[in-house]
Design a protein around this motif. Structure first.
Motif, short mmCIF file in Angstrom:
data_model
loop_
_atom_site.label_atom_id
_atom_site.label_comp_id
_atom_site.label_asym_id
_atom_site.label_seq_id
_atom_site.Cartn_x
_atom_site.Cartn_y
_atom_site.Cartn_z
N MET A 1 0.02 -21.28 4.84
CA MET A 1 -0.88 -20.19 4.46
C MET A 1 -0.59 -19.77 3.02
SD MET A 1 -1.18 -16.32 6.00
CE MET A 1 -1.86 -16.82 7.57
N SER A 2 -1.62 -19.77 2.19
CA SER A 2 -1.50 -19.31 0.81
C SER A 2 -1.83 -17.82 0.73
CB SER A 2 -2.42 -20.10 -0.10
OG SER A 2 -2.08 -21.47 -0.10
N THR A 3 -1.35 -17.17 -0.32
CA THR A 3 -1.58 -15.74 -0.50
C THR A 3 -2.42 -15.51 -1.74
OG1 THR A 3 0.49 -15.17 0.58
CG2 THR A 3 -0.49 -13.50 -0.85
N ILE A 4 -3.43 -14.66 -1.60
CA ILE A 4 -4.32 -14.29 -2.71
C ILE A 4 -4.17 -12.80 -2.94
CG2 ILE A 4 -6.72 -14.15 -3.46
CD1 ILE A 4 -7.09 -16.46 -1.19
N LEU A 5 -3.91 -12.42 -4.17
CA LEU A 5 -3.87 -11.01 -4.55
C LEU A 5 -5.22 -10.66 -5.17
CD1 LEU A 5 -2.59 -8.28 -5.02
CD2 LEU A 5 -1.37 -9.22 -7.00
N TYR A 6 -5.92 -9.73 -4.55
CA TYR A 6 -7.31 -9.44 -4.90
C TYR A 6 -7.39 -8.02 -5.48
CZ TYR A 6 -12.18 -11.01 -4.20
OH TYR A 6 -13.46 -11.47 -4.38
N TYR A 7 -7.64 -7.91 -6.79
CA TYR A 7 -7.80 -6.62 -7.46
C TYR A 7 -9.29 -6.26 -7.51
CZ TYR A 7 -3.01 -6.92 -9.35
OH TYR A 7 -1.65 -7.00 -9.51
N ILE A 8 -9.63 -5.03 -7.10
CA ILE A 8 -11.03 -4.63 -7.05
C ILE A 8 -11.19 -3.26 -7.69
CG2 ILE A 8 -13.01 -4.21 -5.56
CD1 ILE A 8 -11.44 -5.82 -3.39
N THR A 9 -12.12 -3.15 -8.64
CA THR A 9 -12.41 -1.86 -9.24
C THR A 9 -12.87 -0.87 -8.18
OG1 THR A 9 -13.76 -0.68 -10.88
CG2 THR A 9 -14.79 -2.55 -9.78
N GLY A 10 -12.52 0.39 -8.39
CA GLY A 10 -12.97 1.44 -7.48
C GLY A 10 -14.30 2.03 -7.87
N HIS A 11 -14.93 1.49 -8.91
CA HIS A 11 -16.21 2.03 -9.39
C HIS A 11 -17.33 1.67 -8.43
CE1 HIS A 11 -19.97 1.93 -11.81
NE2 HIS A 11 -19.49 3.07 -12.25
N GLY A 12 -18.00 2.67 -7.87
CA GLY A 12 -19.10 2.42 -6.96
C GLY A 12 -18.64 1.71 -5.69
N PHE A 13 -19.62 1.21 -4.94
CA PHE A 13 -19.33 0.50 -3.69
C PHE A 13 -19.59 -0.99 -3.78
CE2 PHE A 13 -20.23 4.50 -0.88
CZ PHE A 13 -18.99 5.00 -1.23
N ASP B 1 -12.29 -8.39 -9.25
CA ASP B 1 -13.68 -7.91 -9.32
C ASP B 1 -13.59 -6.42 -9.68
OD1 ASP B 1 -16.30 -7.07 -8.96
OD2 ASP B 1 -16.59 -8.20 -7.12
N ILE B 2 -13.74 -6.08 -10.90
CA ILE B 2 -13.71 -6.79 -12.17
C ILE B 2 -12.57 -6.21 -13.01
CG2 ILE B 2 -16.16 -7.40 -12.29
CD1 ILE B 2 -16.70 -4.77 -13.73
N ALA B 3 -11.50 -5.82 -12.25
CA ALA B 3 -10.38 -5.04 -12.80
C ALA B 3 -9.63 -5.79 -13.90
CB ALA B 3 -9.41 -4.67 -11.68
N ILE C 1 -5.14 -6.79 -0.85
CA ILE C 1 -6.14 -6.07 -1.65
C ILE C 1 -5.47 -4.89 -2.32
CG2 ILE C 1 -8.29 -4.76 -1.57
CD1 ILE C 1 -8.89 -6.23 1.11
N ARG C 2 -5.68 -4.78 -3.63
CA ARG C 2 -5.25 -3.59 -4.37
C ARG C 2 -6.49 -2.96 -5.00
NH1 ARG C 2 -0.24 -2.22 -5.19
NH2 ARG C 2 -0.47 -1.47 -7.32
N THR C 3 -6.80 -1.74 -4.59
CA THR C 3 -8.01 -1.06 -5.05
C THR C 3 -7.94 0.41 -4.69
OG1 THR C 3 -10.45 -1.08 -4.95
CG2 THR C 3 -9.27 -1.48 -2.90
#
Length: 362
Positions: free
Chosen positions: A1-13, A110-112, A36-38
């Motif tokens: 299993m690979s690990t993905i760190l996913y950064y997501i802007t908190g702007h809007g939904f 997306d899109i931090a 997920i970090r957001t």
């Protein structure tokens, strides 16, 4: 299993909603773990399974400041992005510590921009999923506030170093980049037909229903005198919990998914945003909306959305104060365009990330 760190802007939904679709494919189809970090609300990520998703609620990018869903706080936005640029080095250092802790194989953003820069400095592959980037948005305010210009330039330099920018449908302002790969629109799809959703939610089949969808920043001005302004349709929306407000039926988020309410509706009254536009395109529902004059993405969303569904634009004065009955009837009578885009962008994005950087590993 690979690990993905996913950064997501908190702007809007919209950013969180489409990210949740990509994450669903990465975890369920390819068996990867996603962290997920957001600062986006937890409830936007609706389908965690098998312990494969870890949610860390942190401010990694808040983007533009807004007074409400139609109005940008330009001064507040300049203050935030000036702070972001001044504190980029310590914030990247903090994220490098998180990267050491999480030990991801790839970074997706997306899109931090802080996540992009941290991933690059960690020597990891970085993928950006976007229909716009912050440099293009800030350039729209340079005439009013020239101090946006050097910040936009800094943002461009960061995004340009990502290994891939996966550009979805409804996009704008990204032609300057050479690391672009086009993918289809990312859209949440309803769990059933209009009849099935109405049956499940106990919505009458013999009445016209309009979904009110005004985005994450709200628009209290819209609800003034609504009983007088809309009489030809029943109204529903989604909120924290079930409630009734004037003539509007409010479905709690635990009882109904937004994409199902889009499908259950006859039309949507709302604010154009990526998430809503993709969902009405998926469900083939017309929309009554008003322009947002201070956000360059609006022009792209309006132009492209009208290629796929019936749309009517009204002035803000009419949208917020006037009778909407005749406009609703006109929208319902309009024939939608005979054009349908591909809607499998989440599947394509997940496959590209897996094949390019994780080599099919589980």
């Amino acid at each position: 299993m690979s690990t993905i760190l996913y950064y997501i802007t908190g702007h809007g939904f919209g950013h969180a909603v489409r990210s949740s679709q990509v994450i669903e494919h990465l975890t369920e189809e390819y068996g990867h773990k996603v962290v997920i970090r957001t600062s986006a609300p937890r409830w936007l990520f609706t389908r965690p399974t098998h312990g494969s998703i870890t949610f860390e609620h942190e401010e990694v990018d808040s983007g533009l400041r807004q007074n409400d869903s139609l109005t940008t706080d330009i001064a507040g936005s300049l203050e935030y992005f000036s702070w972001w640029e001044a504190n980029l080095t310590p914030n990247v250092k903090a994220e490098l510590e998180n990267i050491d802790r999480i030990m991801p194989d790839v970074i997706v953003c997306d899109i931090a921009p802080t996540g992009v820069e941290a991933g690059l400095r960690a020597g990891l592959p970085v993928v950006v999923v976007a229909n716009f980037l912050w440099d293009w948005i800030l350039e729209g305010y340079v005439d009013e506030s020239p101090m946006f210009a050097p910040i936009a330039k800094k943002l461009t330099s960061i995004y340009s170093k990502a290994q891939m920018i996966l550009r979805t449908g409804l996009n704008g302002g990204m032609s300057r980049y050479e690391n672009i790969f086009d993918i289809p629109l990312i859209a949440r799809k309803s769990s059933g037909t209009k009849k099935e959703i109405r049956d499940d939610l106990d919505i009458a089949h013999d009445k016209i229903f309009a979904l009110i969808s005004l985005g994450g920043h709200g628009l209290e001005r819209f609800y003034h005198d609504l009983d007088r302004r809309i009489t030809v349709a029943e109204l529903f929306t989604i909120g924290e919990k079930a409630d009734n407000r004037q003539k509007i039926k409010v479905f709690g988020r635990d009882a109904a998914a937004h994409e199902d309410l889009v499908m259950a509706s006859d039309l949507v009254i709302g604010k154009l945003g990526y998430g809503l536009c993709s969902e009405i395109i998926s469900a083939s529902r017309g929309i009554l909306y008003t322009p947002r004059v201070d956000f360059v993405e609006y022009n792209v969303l309006a132009k492209e959305t009208e290629e796929y569904v019936a749309t009517i634009k009204v002035s803000q004065d009419t949208f917020l104060k006037g009778s909407l009955d005749d406009i609703i009837i006109k929208l319902l009578e309009m024939k939608p365009p005979d054009k349908t885009p591909e809607l499998n962008g989440a599947e394509v994005a997940a496959r590209m990330i897996d094949q390019q950087y994780l080599r099919g590993r589980k």
